[in-house]
Write a protein that holds these residues in place. Structure first.
Motif, PDB file in Angstrom:
ATOM      1  N   UNK A  37      16.965  32.204  58.852  1.00 45.88           N
ATOM      2  CA  UNK A  37      16.545  33.609  58.911  1.00 45.88           C
ATOM      3  C   UNK A  37      15.498  33.764  60.002  1.00 45.88           C
ATOM      4  N   UNK A  38      15.573  34.885  60.718  1.00 50.28           N
ATOM      5  CA  UNK A  38      14.650  35.161  61.819  1.00 50.28           C
ATOM      6  C   UNK A  38      14.348  36.650  61.848  1.00 50.28           C
ATOM      7  N   UNK A  39      13.049  37.000  61.891  1.00 46.64           N
ATOM      8  CA  UNK A  39      12.678  38.420  61.870  1.00 46.64           C
ATOM      9  C   UNK A  39      12.957  39.111  63.195  1.00 46.64           C
ATOM     10  N   UNK A  40      13.047  38.357  64.291  1.00 46.98           N
ATOM     11  CA  UNK A  40      13.402  38.945  65.579  1.00 46.98           C
ATOM     12  C   UNK A  40      14.893  39.175  65.681  1.00 46.98           C
ATOM     13  N   UNK A  41      15.297  39.862  66.751  1.00 48.77           N
ATOM     14  CA  UNK A  41      16.715  40.176  66.939  1.00 48.77           C
ATOM     15  C   UNK A  41      17.489  39.028  67.568  1.00 48.77           C
ATOM     16  N   UNK A  42      16.802  37.963  67.965  1.00 47.36           N
ATOM     17  CA  UNK A  42      17.479  36.842  68.612  1.00 47.36           C
ATOM     18  C   UNK A  42      16.586  35.610  68.517  1.00 47.36           C
ATOM     19  N   UNK A  43      17.075  34.526  69.081  1.00 42.99           N
ATOM     20  CA  UNK A  43      16.313  33.283  69.091  1.00 42.99           C
ATOM     21  C   UNK A  43      15.123  33.406  70.050  1.00 42.99           C
ATOM     22  N   UNK A  44      14.219  32.418  69.976  1.00 43.04           N
ATOM     23  CA  UNK A  44      13.117  32.381  70.940  1.00 43.04           C
ATOM     24  C   UNK A  44      11.741  32.242  70.338  1.00 43.04           C
TER      25      UNK A  44
END
Length: 537
Positions: A37-44
């Protein structure tokens, strides 16, 4: 425990920065069912959010990259000695594409809570998207610099202009042409962005609470021939990096600062100055433990910097006097000090003349001066080390909240586990070298240890692993005593949480060095995970 579970997996990984991406790749490759799960729209991770002008890594590109795959290492061509944010994002995009990592992530999704089922020894993870996932292992890879901090300034909400935070920069960029701009803060993001904002702004006012030490990056393009030569030596470069204190292949001088002649000492400082960046603080082995040695490094730095600033009064404000050099992370800059030689750039020292309040037109200072502004940039950093974890309600044994357990400061064993929270791992965070070293190699170090640990549990039929209370207390004591034996405690740094009102003043990273830490955790694993309780199913 829950009848609302939507999915059951082996591992939940929270975060899609450099640590989370490698964790998903490594654990998935070992056959574990992984959900990210990631709160941003993409990796990084931190590089997804920090897109401010001048955002650049302070570790050399050849080192700030994964080493786990030789084809990846040899196949990617870095264009500069110190990569800028767009190039780092292209690299992480490439890694995510090459290993098809996005397929196991849900983006634009924040994890709200993780709750232990004590009987089943499984974690129930809930997201703001309504998912409820059961996992045997819960791995947090949320980063130490991911929770942006805005200071509380009276009247800030009445300001009629635009406001920005360097850690939450608009992805479309910002044009400051023709504007009167104020930048509040001169930490890393302020020092990197100020020269570029000055190129656009009609007037630029920099509000500085604390002066910081910065070293010219000495950045340059890497030509094809040089890149081939560097890649040919990658194996040795990585070997030296893993032995070092900071995860980069540069060793300190073999002798102490004052054990060499002045000429040899200045030559060593000059070489590190030309190398550029944070490693200046590791020129000699005693620089961060002996104040007299530190003063030598500081005096050389001050001589160099004052020569770059036209106005001695401005130089007086820009030269730190409240902490030894290197006890806050040294910044890597491009023409920062020269920026203050420009007529349209003004420096305000907030210790002498604090901000009283903001109004719709700008900033009012304590001496009655009103600074009219069209835009304000908050370069005020992060609630570092623990801020991102604090956003998640993590409940362990007896429903105990991790935030309560860490109320007086982070409590970990090796920076990896906490008593009362079995099968929960926080990677590259407090209790480990993390922000004091090359975080990509820190990520590989932690994830590889974790993968071996999970394999050990499965091989021997254990359901869970949990740090013992005694091991946690001993590690907290060791980290505290190691820090107390250095000059690091003499600075009000974000390493200690000093930038956040009310946060306990505890030195949070492991200060003993990347190589030493690697030896410690390897020895723990080789001993059968001493300090941990291995729990049967």
């Amino acid at each position: 425990m829950n009848d609302n579970i939507t999915e059951s997996v082996d591992v939940v990984v929270v975060g899609a920065g450099v640590t989370g991406l490698y964790a998903v790749h490594k654990l998935r490759g070992l056959g574990y069912r992984v959900r990210g799960f990631e709160r941003g729209a993409d990796v990084g991770g931190v590089w997804y959010w920090n897109r401010y002008p001048g955002a650049r890594c302070d570790v050399e590109s050849l080192d700030y990259s994964y080493s786990f795959d030789e084809e990846l290492q040899q196949g990617w061509d870095w264009s500069e000695k110190y990569a800028a944010q767009p190039e780092i994002m292209r690299y992480l995009d490439h890694v995510a594409d090459r290993f098809e990592l996005r397929r196991d992530y849900t983006f634009d999704t924040s994890v709200l809570s993780a709750e232990l089922d004590e009987e089943a020894l499984r974690w129930t993870v809930r997201t703001d998207g309504g998912e409820v996932v059961s996992a045997r292992f819960c791995v947090f890879a949320v980063g130490c610099l991911s929770s942006a901090h805005r200071p509380s300034i009276p009247g800030a909400d009445t300001f009629a202009g635009d406001t920005y935070h360097t850690g939450e920069w608009p992805h479309a960029g910002v044009d400051f042409s023709g504007l009167r701009v104020g930048v509040i803060g001169t930490g890393s993001s302020g020092i990197q962005s100020i020269p570029l904002i000055a190129e656009q702004a009609t007037e630029l006012t920099v509000f500085q609470r604390s002066a910081n030490y910065s070293i010219p990056a000495g950045n340059s393009p890497i030509d094809a021939a040089t890149l081939r030569e560097l890649k040919a030596g990658y194996a040795e470069r990585r070997r030296l990096a893993r032995l070092s204190g900071g995860g980069s292949p540069f060793m300190t001088h073999p002798r102490k600062t004052l054990d060499v002649s002045e000429a040899e000492r200045r030559d060593a400082f000059e070489k590190r100055w030309e190398l550029g960046g944070v490693l200046y603080s590791k020129t000699f082995p005693d620089q961060l433990v002996d104040l007299a040695a530190n003063d030598e490094a500081r005096d050389f730095w001050e001589e160099k910097v004052r020569a770059r600033i036209g106005d001695p009064a401005v130089a007086d404000l820009l030269v730190p006097t409240d902490h030894p050099i290197g006890t806050k992370r040294i910044v890597t800059d491009s023409d920062y000090y020269e920026t203050f030689n420009q007529e349209h750039v003004r420096l305000v020292g907030l210790r002498e003349n604090p901000i009283e309040r903001m109004d719709e037109r700008g900033v009012l200072l304590a001496d009655g001066t009103h600074v009219a502004l069209d835009a304000v940039v908050f370069a005020t950093g992060f609630d570092a080390m623990t801020g991102s974890l604090d956003r998640v309600a993590i409940r362990g044994r007896g429903g105990r909240l991790l935030t309560d357990d860490w109320r007086a400061g982070p409590r970990t064993y090796l920076g990896l586990g906490t008593d009362g929270f079995p099968n929960l791992f926080n990677l590259t965070g407090p209790g480990s070298p993390c922000v004091l070293a090359n975080v990509i190699l820190c990520a590989e170090q932690h994830v590889d240890w974790l993968a071996d640990c999970l394999g050990h549990l499965d091989e021997h039929g254990y359901a869970a692993i949990e740090a013992s209370g005694r091991a946690v207390e001993d590690w907290v004591t060791e980290c505290r005593e190691r820090a107390a034996g250095t000059l690091m405690m003499s600075a009000d740094s974000w390493y200690l949480g000093a930038n956040i009102p009310g946060k306990p003043r505890v030195f949070m990273p492991f200060v003993g060095g990347f190589g030493v830490y690697g030896e410690i955790i390897a020895e723990v694993a080789a001993s059968g995970y001493k300090g941990f309780d291995l729990l049967p199913g």
